[in-house]
Design an enzyme around this catalytic site. Structure first.
Site, PDB file in Angstrom:
ATOM      1  N   THR A 222      37.114  23.936  69.465  1.00  0.00           N
ATOM      2  CA  THR A 222      36.176  22.852  69.223  1.00  0.00           C
ATOM      3  C   THR A 222      35.623  22.389  70.573  1.00  0.00           C
ATOM      4  O   THR A 222      35.999  22.897  71.629  1.00  0.00           O
ATOM      5  CB  THR A 222      36.853  21.702  68.445  1.00  0.00           C
ATOM      6  OG1 THR A 222      35.852  20.771  68.023  1.00  0.00           O
ATOM      7  CG2 THR A 222      37.896  20.991  69.297  1.00  0.00           C
TER       8      THR A 222
ATOM      9  N   LYS B 232      33.827  25.125  73.186  1.00  0.00           N
ATOM     10  CA  LYS B 232      32.850  26.078  72.655  1.00  0.00           C
ATOM     11  C   LYS B 232      31.906  26.601  73.743  1.00  0.00           C
ATOM     12  O   LYS B 232      31.387  27.709  73.634  1.00  0.00           O
ATOM     13  CB  LYS B 232      32.025  25.442  71.539  1.00  0.00           C
ATOM     14  CG  LYS B 232      32.803  25.144  70.275  1.00  0.00           C
ATOM     15  CD  LYS B 232      31.907  24.523  69.215  1.00  0.00           C
ATOM     16  CE  LYS B 232      32.698  24.152  67.965  1.00  0.00           C
ATOM     17  NZ  LYS B 232      31.825  23.586  66.911  1.00  0.00           N
TER      18      LYS B 232
ATOM     19  N   ASN C 143      33.028  29.411  68.859  1.00  0.00           N
ATOM     20  CA  ASN C 143      34.119  28.633  68.258  1.00  0.00           C
ATOM     21  C   ASN C 143      35.297  29.513  67.875  1.00  0.00           C
ATOM     22  O   ASN C 143      36.300  29.027  67.374  1.00  0.00           O
ATOM     23  CB  ASN C 143      33.621  27.854  67.031  1.00  0.00           C
ATOM     24  CG  ASN C 143      33.445  28.740  65.819  1.00  0.00           C
ATOM     25  OD1 ASN C 143      33.012  29.895  65.930  1.00  0.00           O
ATOM     26  ND2 ASN C 143      33.750  28.215  64.647  1.00  0.00           N
TER      27      ASN C 143
ATOM     28  N   ASP D 183      30.613  29.033  63.121  1.00  0.00           N
ATOM     29  CA  ASP D 183      29.931  27.819  62.653  1.00  0.00           C
ATOM     30  C   ASP D 183      28.623  28.195  61.955  1.00  0.00           C
ATOM     31  O   ASP D 183      28.214  27.537  60.985  1.00  0.00           O
ATOM     32  CB  ASP D 183      29.625  26.884  63.826  1.00  0.00           C
ATOM     33  CG  ASP D 183      30.842  26.121  64.307  1.00  0.00           C
ATOM     34  OD1 ASP D 183      31.799  25.962  63.511  1.00  0.00           O
ATOM     35  OD2 ASP D 183      30.848  25.676  65.465  1.00  0.00           O
TER      36      ASP D 183
ATOM     37  N   GLY E 215      19.905  15.858  66.337  1.00  0.00           N
ATOM     38  CA  GLY E 215      20.894  16.163  67.356  1.00  0.00           C
ATOM     39  C   GLY E 215      20.523  17.428  68.095  1.00  0.00           C
ATOM     40  O   GLY E 215      19.696  18.220  67.634  1.00  0.00           O
TER      41      GLY E 215
ATOM     42  N   GLY F  70      23.134  19.234  70.287  1.00  0.00           N
ATOM     43  CA  GLY F  70      24.323  19.792  70.931  1.00  0.00           C
ATOM     44  C   GLY F  70      24.611  21.207  70.456  1.00  0.00           C
ATOM     45  O   GLY F  70      23.756  21.890  69.892  1.00  0.00           O
TER      46      GLY F  70
ATOM     47  N   TYR G 219      32.509  14.647  58.494  1.00  0.00           N
ATOM     48  CA  TYR G 219      33.337  14.812  57.295  1.00  0.00           C
ATOM     49  C   TYR G 219      34.448  13.770  57.177  1.00  0.00           C
ATOM     50  O   TYR G 219      35.205  13.796  56.210  1.00  0.00           O
ATOM     51  CB  TYR G 219      33.929  16.225  57.222  1.00  0.00           C
ATOM     52  CG  TYR G 219      34.725  16.676  58.418  1.00  0.00           C
ATOM     53  CD1 TYR G 219      36.085  16.395  58.519  1.00  0.00           C
ATOM     54  CD2 TYR G 219      34.118  17.414  59.423  1.00  0.00           C
ATOM     55  CE1 TYR G 219      36.823  16.818  59.608  1.00  0.00           C
ATOM     56  CE2 TYR G 219      34.848  17.859  60.519  1.00  0.00           C
ATOM     57  CZ  TYR G 219      36.190  17.555  60.609  1.00  0.00           C
ATOM     58  OH  TYR G 219      36.920  17.977  61.687  1.00  0.00           O
TER      59      TYR G 219
ATOM     60  N   GLY H 223      30.351  18.159  56.231  1.00  0.00           N
ATOM     61  CA  GLY H 223      31.020  18.886  57.282  1.00  0.00           C
ATOM     62  C   GLY H 223      32.286  19.560  56.795  1.00  0.00           C
ATOM     63  O   GLY H 223      32.726  20.569  57.364  1.00  0.00           O
TER      64      GLY H 223
END
Length: 209
Positions: free
Chosen positions: A6, A10, A31, A46, A70, A72, A159, A178
Protein backbone atom coordinates in the site's frame (compact mmCIF):
# COMPACT_ATOMS: atom_id res chain seq x y z
CA UNK A 1 6.16 -15.73 -2.92
CA UNK A 2 4.87 -12.20 -2.92
CA UNK A 3 4.10 -8.95 -1.16
CA UNK A 4 0.94 -6.87 -1.14
CA UNK A 5 1.81 -3.19 -0.95
CA UNK A 6 0.00 0.00 0.00
CA UNK A 7 1.05 3.66 -0.13
CA UNK A 8 3.71 4.96 -0.06
CA UNK A 9 5.30 1.65 -1.01
CA UNK A 10 3.48 1.50 -4.35
CA UNK A 11 5.91 4.07 -5.70
CA UNK A 12 9.02 3.62 -3.56
CA UNK A 13 9.41 -0.08 -4.40
CA UNK A 14 9.77 0.53 -8.14
CA UNK A 15 13.57 1.18 -8.15
CA UNK A 16 14.08 -2.06 -6.20
CA UNK A 17 12.39 -4.31 -8.78
CA UNK A 18 14.22 -6.44 -11.34
CA UNK A 19 11.26 -6.32 -13.73
CA UNK A 20 7.93 -4.53 -13.88
CA UNK A 21 4.75 -5.06 -15.84
CA UNK A 22 4.63 -2.45 -18.66
CA UNK A 23 1.26 -1.01 -17.63
CA UNK A 24 2.33 -0.77 -13.98
CA UNK A 25 5.43 1.07 -15.18
CA UNK A 26 3.32 3.53 -17.16
CA UNK A 27 1.01 4.09 -14.20
CA UNK A 28 3.99 4.47 -11.85
CA UNK A 29 2.39 2.36 -9.14
CA UNK A 30 3.04 -1.25 -8.05
CA UNK A 31 0.82 -2.89 -5.44
CA UNK A 32 2.05 -6.44 -5.99
CA UNK A 33 5.63 -7.71 -5.82
CA UNK A 34 6.31 -11.27 -6.95
CA UNK A 35 9.44 -13.31 -6.19
CA UNK A 36 10.91 -14.80 -9.38
CA UNK A 37 14.21 -16.56 -10.20
CA UNK A 38 15.36 -13.29 -11.78
CA UNK A 39 14.45 -11.19 -8.73
CA UNK A 40 11.39 -9.27 -7.62
CA UNK A 41 8.81 -8.44 -10.30
CA UNK A 42 6.15 -5.73 -9.97
CA UNK A 43 2.51 -5.67 -11.05
CA UNK A 44 -0.54 -3.50 -10.45
CA UNK A 45 -3.72 -5.40 -9.59
CA UNK A 46 -5.51 -2.23 -8.46
CA UNK A 47 -6.31 -1.82 -12.16
CA UNK A 48 -7.99 -5.23 -12.22
CA UNK A 49 -9.83 -4.40 -9.00
CA UNK A 50 -11.25 -1.16 -10.39
CA UNK A 51 -12.27 -2.79 -13.67
CA UNK A 52 -14.06 -5.68 -11.98
CA UNK A 53 -15.72 -3.48 -9.34
CA UNK A 54 -17.16 -1.21 -12.03
CA UNK A 55 -18.19 -4.06 -14.32
CA UNK A 56 -20.04 -5.83 -11.53
CA UNK A 57 -21.72 -2.56 -10.58
CA UNK A 58 -23.12 -2.37 -14.11
CA UNK A 59 -20.64 -0.26 -16.08
CA UNK A 60 -20.71 -1.53 -19.65
CA UNK A 61 -19.51 -0.89 -23.17
CA UNK A 62 -21.90 2.03 -23.71
CA UNK A 63 -19.98 4.21 -21.22
CA UNK A 64 -17.60 6.65 -22.87
CA UNK A 65 -16.94 9.53 -20.44
CA UNK A 66 -15.61 9.69 -16.90
CA UNK A 67 -14.38 11.97 -14.13
CA UNK A 68 -11.65 11.10 -11.65
CA UNK A 69 -11.47 13.03 -8.38
CA UNK A 70 -7.89 13.00 -7.10
CA UNK A 71 -4.48 12.61 -8.71
CA UNK A 72 -2.49 10.10 -6.67
CA UNK A 73 -1.39 6.55 -7.42
CA UNK A 74 -4.94 5.18 -7.26
CA UNK A 75 -6.10 7.85 -9.72
CA UNK A 76 -3.41 6.75 -12.15
CA UNK A 77 -4.53 3.14 -11.77
CA UNK A 78 -8.09 4.32 -12.40
CA UNK A 79 -7.00 5.84 -15.72
CA UNK A 80 -5.68 2.46 -16.86
CA UNK A 81 -8.87 0.75 -15.69
CA UNK A 82 -11.15 3.26 -17.42
CA UNK A 83 -9.13 2.91 -20.61
CA UNK A 84 -9.62 -0.86 -20.42
CA UNK A 85 -13.37 -0.28 -20.00
CA UNK A 86 -13.50 1.82 -23.18
CA UNK A 87 -13.72 5.32 -21.69
CA UNK A 88 -12.67 7.87 -24.32
CA UNK A 89 -13.22 11.25 -22.60
CA UNK A 90 -11.80 11.99 -19.15
CA UNK A 91 -11.80 14.87 -16.68
CA UNK A 92 -9.31 14.85 -13.80
CA UNK A 93 -10.00 17.08 -10.80
CA UNK A 94 -7.32 17.70 -8.18
CA UNK A 95 -6.06 20.39 -5.83
CA UNK A 96 -2.56 20.14 -7.27
CA UNK A 97 -2.63 21.32 -10.91
CA UNK A 98 0.67 19.62 -11.78
CA UNK A 99 -0.52 16.27 -10.46
CA UNK A 100 -3.87 16.57 -12.24
CA UNK A 101 -2.07 17.37 -15.48
CA UNK A 102 0.18 14.33 -15.06
CA UNK A 103 -2.86 12.06 -14.72
CA UNK A 104 -4.47 13.68 -17.77
CA UNK A 105 -1.23 13.23 -19.73
CA UNK A 106 -1.27 9.53 -18.85
CA UNK A 107 -4.80 9.25 -20.23
CA UNK A 108 -3.78 11.06 -23.41
CA UNK A 109 -0.88 8.65 -23.89
CA UNK A 110 -3.52 5.94 -24.31
CA UNK A 111 -5.53 7.98 -26.80
CA UNK A 112 -8.12 9.41 -24.43
CA UNK A 113 -9.24 13.03 -24.63
CA UNK A 114 -8.39 14.35 -21.18
CA UNK A 115 -8.45 17.65 -19.30
CA UNK A 116 -7.17 18.65 -15.87
CA UNK A 117 -9.30 20.95 -13.71
CA UNK A 118 -9.46 22.22 -10.15
CA UNK A 119 -11.22 20.05 -7.58
CA UNK A 120 -13.87 22.71 -6.94
CA UNK A 121 -17.28 20.92 -7.01
CA UNK A 122 -19.11 21.46 -10.30
CA UNK A 123 -22.25 19.82 -11.71
CA UNK A 124 -20.62 19.47 -15.13
CA UNK A 125 -17.96 17.16 -13.71
CA UNK A 126 -20.67 14.72 -12.64
CA UNK A 127 -22.45 14.82 -16.01
CA UNK A 128 -20.52 11.80 -17.27
CA UNK A 129 -21.02 8.03 -17.43
CA UNK A 130 -18.61 7.11 -14.62
CA UNK A 131 -17.17 8.96 -11.61
CA UNK A 132 -14.24 7.52 -9.67
CA UNK A 133 -13.47 9.24 -6.39
CA UNK A 134 -9.90 8.55 -5.27
CA UNK A 135 -10.11 11.10 -2.47
CA UNK A 136 -9.16 9.93 1.03
CA UNK A 137 -11.52 9.93 3.98
CA UNK A 138 -14.03 12.78 3.98
CA UNK A 139 -12.20 14.79 1.31
CA UNK A 140 -15.12 14.19 -1.08
CA UNK A 141 -17.61 15.67 1.40
CA UNK A 142 -17.85 19.04 -0.46
CA UNK A 143 -19.22 17.11 -3.45
CA UNK A 144 -22.09 15.57 -1.45
CA UNK A 145 -24.58 18.44 -2.07
CA UNK A 146 -24.30 17.75 -5.82
CA UNK A 147 -24.52 13.97 -5.47
CA UNK A 148 -28.34 13.55 -5.38
CA UNK A 149 -28.57 14.75 -8.98
CA UNK A 150 -25.86 12.42 -10.26
CA UNK A 151 -26.83 9.81 -12.85
CA UNK A 152 -23.31 8.44 -13.39
CA UNK A 153 -22.00 5.19 -11.99
CA UNK A 154 -19.80 5.82 -8.92
CA UNK A 155 -16.76 4.04 -7.57
CA UNK A 156 -15.69 5.58 -4.27
CA UNK A 157 -12.40 3.94 -3.30
CA UNK A 158 -13.09 4.72 0.37
CA UNK A 159 -14.38 1.70 2.28
CA UNK A 160 -14.39 2.62 5.95
CA UNK A 161 -16.79 3.82 7.08
CA UNK A 162 -19.23 2.74 4.39
CA UNK A 163 -21.25 4.18 2.87
CA UNK A 164 -19.05 7.22 2.53
CA UNK A 165 -20.65 10.66 2.69
CA UNK A 166 -20.50 10.86 -1.11
CA UNK A 167 -21.91 7.37 -1.73
CA UNK A 168 -24.75 7.87 0.76
CA UNK A 169 -25.98 10.91 -1.19
CA UNK A 170 -25.34 9.56 -4.69
CA UNK A 171 -28.38 9.79 -6.99
CA UNK A 172 -27.59 6.80 -9.18
CA UNK A 173 -28.10 3.27 -7.89
CA UNK A 174 -24.90 2.14 -9.63
CA UNK A 175 -22.38 2.45 -6.79
CA UNK A 176 -19.25 0.44 -6.07
CA UNK A 177 -17.07 0.78 -2.99
CA UNK A 178 -13.42 0.50 -2.15
CA UNK A 179 -14.30 -2.87 -0.58
CA UNK A 180 -15.25 -4.14 -4.05
CA UNK A 181 -11.99 -2.84 -5.48
CA UNK A 182 -10.06 -4.33 -2.55
CA UNK A 183 -11.66 -7.73 -3.07
CA UNK A 184 -11.06 -7.99 -6.81
CA UNK A 185 -7.50 -6.69 -6.72
CA UNK A 186 -6.78 -9.32 -4.06
CA UNK A 187 -8.31 -12.08 -6.18
CA UNK A 188 -5.84 -11.20 -8.93
CA UNK A 189 -2.98 -10.92 -6.43
CA UNK A 190 -3.60 -14.42 -5.13
CA UNK A 191 -3.78 -15.76 -8.68
CA UNK A 192 -0.44 -14.14 -9.55
CA UNK A 193 1.24 -15.35 -6.36
CA UNK A 194 -0.04 -18.93 -6.41
CA UNK A 195 -1.09 -19.68 -9.98
CA UNK A 196 -4.49 -20.73 -8.62
CA UNK A 197 -7.85 -18.97 -8.93
CA UNK A 198 -9.15 -18.33 -5.41
CA UNK A 199 -12.75 -18.32 -4.22
CA UNK A 200 -13.96 -14.73 -4.44
CA UNK A 201 -16.94 -15.67 -2.24
CA UNK A 202 -14.65 -16.91 0.54
CA UNK A 203 -12.52 -13.79 0.26
CA UNK A 204 -15.60 -11.55 0.34
CA UNK A 205 -16.80 -13.33 3.48
CA UNK A 206 -13.41 -12.72 5.11
CA UNK A 207 -13.64 -8.94 4.62
CA UNK A 208 -14.53 -7.16 7.86
CA UNK A 209 -18.00 -5.65 7.96
Amino acid sequence: VGLSLTMPLKESIIPLLATIDPVAAQVGAVNTALRTPQGWSGANTDIDGIVEALRRAGVGATCSSATILGAGATARSAVAALHRLGIRVLTVGARRPKAARAVADLAESWGMAARAVDLEPAVAMLAVDVVVSCLPGDAAKPWAPLAPGATAALLDVSYHPWPSVLAAQWGSSVVASGRDMLLWQAVEQVRLMTGRVPSADAMRAALPA
